[in-house]
Design a protein around this motif. Structure first.
Motif, PDB file in Angstrom:
ATOM      1  N   HIS A  94     -28.619  16.988  45.037  1.00  0.00           N
ATOM      2  CA  HIS A  94     -27.375  16.285  44.700  1.00  0.00           C
ATOM      3  C   HIS A  94     -26.655  17.062  43.606  1.00  0.00           C
ATOM      4  O   HIS A  94     -27.289  17.663  42.741  1.00  0.00           O
ATOM      5  N   ILE A  95     -25.326  17.035  43.649  1.00  0.00           N
ATOM      6  CA  ILE A  95     -24.508  17.652  42.616  1.00  0.00           C
ATOM      7  C   ILE A  95     -23.468  16.631  42.167  1.00  0.00           C
ATOM      8  O   ILE A  95     -22.825  15.988  42.998  1.00  0.00           O
ATOM      9  N   ALA A  96     -23.340  16.473  40.868  1.00  0.00           N
ATOM     10  CA  ALA A  96     -22.401  15.492  40.328  1.00  0.00           C
ATOM     11  C   ALA A  96     -21.628  16.092  39.164  1.00  0.00           C
ATOM     12  O   ALA A  96     -22.127  16.962  38.445  1.00  0.00           O
ATOM     13  N   VAL A  97     -20.412  15.616  38.994  1.00  0.00           N
ATOM     14  CA  VAL A  97     -19.662  15.880  37.776  1.00  0.00           C
ATOM     15  C   VAL A  97     -19.861  14.687  36.863  1.00  0.00           C
ATOM     16  O   VAL A  97     -19.579  13.539  37.245  1.00  0.00           O
ATOM     17  N   GLY A  98     -20.395  14.942  35.674  1.00  0.00           N
ATOM     18  CA  GLY A  98     -20.569  13.887  34.684  1.00  0.00           C
ATOM     19  C   GLY A  98     -19.380  13.851  33.744  1.00  0.00           C
ATOM     20  O   GLY A  98     -18.885  14.902  33.304  1.00  0.00           O
ATOM     21  N   ARG A  99     -18.910  12.646  33.440  1.00  0.00           N
ATOM     22  CA  ARG A  99     -17.764  12.470  32.529  1.00  0.00           C
ATOM     23  C   ARG A  99     -18.089  11.352  31.554  1.00  0.00           C
ATOM     24  O   ARG A  99     -18.320  10.219  31.952  1.00  0.00           O
ATOM     25  N   GLY A 100     -18.156  11.704  30.268  1.00  0.00           N
ATOM     26  CA  GLY A 100     -18.500  10.691  29.281  1.00  0.00           C
ATOM     27  C   GLY A 100     -18.397  11.228  27.877  1.00  0.00           C
ATOM     28  O   GLY A 100     -17.462  11.975  27.550  1.00  0.00           O
ATOM     29  N   THR A 101     -19.366  10.863  27.037  1.00  0.00           N
ATOM     30  CA  THR A 101     -19.356  11.303  25.645  1.00  0.00           C
ATOM     31  C   THR A 101     -20.722  11.815  25.229  1.00  0.00           C
ATOM     32  O   THR A 101     -21.756  11.305  25.655  1.00  0.00           O
ATOM     33  N   GLN A 102     -20.703  12.851  24.397  1.00  0.00           N
ATOM     34  CA  GLN A 102     -21.878  13.260  23.644  1.00  0.00           C
ATOM     35  C   GLN A 102     -21.811  12.502  22.317  1.00  0.00           C
ATOM     36  O   GLN A 102     -20.760  12.453  21.669  1.00  0.00           O
ATOM     37  N   ASN A 103     -22.944  11.926  21.910  1.00  0.00           N
ATOM     38  CA  ASN A 103     -22.943  11.017  20.772  1.00  0.00           C
ATOM     39  C   ASN A 103     -23.733  11.580  19.593  1.00  0.00           C
ATOM     40  O   ASN A 103     -24.798  12.178  19.786  1.00  0.00           O
ATOM     41  N   SER A 231     -17.852  21.207  29.488  1.00  0.00           N
ATOM     42  CA  SER A 231     -16.518  21.265  28.896  1.00  0.00           C
ATOM     43  C   SER A 231     -16.447  20.222  27.788  1.00  0.00           C
ATOM     44  O   SER A 231     -16.552  19.021  28.048  1.00  0.00           O
ATOM     45  N   GLY A 232     -16.315  20.672  26.553  1.00  0.00           N
ATOM     46  CA  GLY A 232     -16.268  19.763  25.415  1.00  0.00           C
ATOM     47  C   GLY A 232     -17.663  19.335  24.965  1.00  0.00           C
ATOM     48  O   GLY A 232     -18.674  19.871  25.412  1.00  0.00           O
ATOM     49  N   GLY A 233     -17.689  18.364  24.066  1.00  0.00           N
ATOM     50  CA  GLY A 233     -18.948  17.762  23.650  1.00  0.00           C
ATOM     51  C   GLY A 233     -19.503  18.239  22.330  1.00  0.00           C
ATOM     52  O   GLY A 233     -20.423  17.611  21.792  1.00  0.00           O
ATOM     53  N   GLN A 234     -18.998  19.352  21.780  1.00  0.00           N
ATOM     54  CA  GLN A 234     -19.532  19.830  20.516  1.00  0.00           C
ATOM     55  C   GLN A 234     -19.023  18.957  19.361  1.00  0.00           C
ATOM     56  O   GLN A 234     -17.845  18.596  19.312  1.00  0.00           O
ATOM     57  N   PRO A 235     -19.905  18.631  18.400  1.00  0.00           N
ATOM     58  CA  PRO A 235     -19.506  17.765  17.290  1.00  0.00           C
ATOM     59  C   PRO A 235     -18.754  18.538  16.208  1.00  0.00           C
ATOM     60  O   PRO A 235     -18.705  19.777  16.241  1.00  0.00           O
TER      61      PRO A 235
END
Length: 261
Positions: A94-103, A231-235
């Motif tokens: 399975h392949i998915a694009v995950g979209r959310g937040t790194q906390n 893409s993104g996610g760095q604090p």
């Protein structure tokens, strides 16, 4: 009802990959089905235009007879310093694009000497398995597009992206990423994992690391999970002036590997 651009993009590309070159009757049936969902005309016109563009690209590349979900053609992205390959005997499941937040968290009133502490992530996972083999260049763009737009809310069940929802990603504890790939419409399985390897993203200052995860002990559906093309996610670099709880928007591809059935 409001739909994000990424929602339209996800659905239109997947619908297009189901029938790479749609016959006129199939095209009419697909358009009728889309309109029957009651999506507003601007959004409908947008994702239909994207779908038409994908079909034209398919014609140009002579993909007329390519199967809809041929994941055998999918090539997992490689970081500048590559992650170890999947273990021998596993197959891409399975392949998915995950979209959310790194906390992240910060101590109260911390100064510049203190860095944020990672405390996991939360993401919705959208099925892009059909795109991976047929349109790899399009797939590679999705995380960078998705991170710029909000994920449809839970009550937007007819939002295009939610039609392709394949599960959710969250942490059971500080070191256990969990993938619950069971929804009301599909059952791809579940896995509790642990970090096995990590490598810097091409833009390490902005994008979170690429990972290879290994399943923890148990009877899980998947054995290995890769987080790539982040893409993104760095604090922020320090906790100075930051709240105690920090959510940083991100998107990524998740490639899930399993034993052959």
């Amino acid at each position: 009802m409001h739909f994000s651009v990424v929602s339209s993009l996800l659905l239109s590309t997947i619908l297009s990959s189901v029938h790479v070159i749609a016959a006129p009757a199939q095209q009419e049936k697909r358009d009728a089905w889309n309109k029957a969902l009651g999506w507003p005309e601007p959004e409908y016109n947008y994702y239909k235009a994207v779908g038409d563009t994908v079909e034209k690209a398919a014609r140009a590349n002579q993909l007329v007879n390519q199967p809809a979900c041929n994941m055998q053609l999918a090539q997992m992205p490689q970081a500048p310093t590559p992650l170890p390959p999947p273990s021998a005997g596993l197959v891409l499941s399975h392949i998915a694009v995950g979209r959310g937040t790194q906390n992240y968290t910060c101590p109260k009133d911390a100064d510049a000497s203190v860095a944020p502490t990672a405390v996991g992530a939360v993401a919705s996972l959208f099925n892009v398995s059909c795109i991976a083999g047929n349109y790899p260049q399009l797939l590679s763009l999705l995380p960078s597009v998705a991170v710029r737009y909000p994920v449809p809310t839970a009550n937007s069940q007819l939002a295009p992206a939610n039609v392709m929802l394949s599960g959710h990603h969250y942490f059971q504890d500080a070191t256990t990423p969990f993938f619950n790939m069971i929804t009301s419409d599909s059952n791809y399985g579940m896995v509790a994992a642990a970090k096995l390897n990590a490598t810097n993203a091409p833009d390490a200052a902005k994008d979170v690391t690429w990972l290879k995860l290994n399943a923890k002990a148990g009877n899980w559906s998947f054995v290995e999970v890769y987080r790539v093309n982040t893409s993104g996610g760095q604090p922020p670099k320090t906790c100075e002036g930051q709240p105690e709880n920090i959510e940083v928007q991100y998107a990524a591809e998740y490639w899930l590997w399993a034993p052959p059935k």
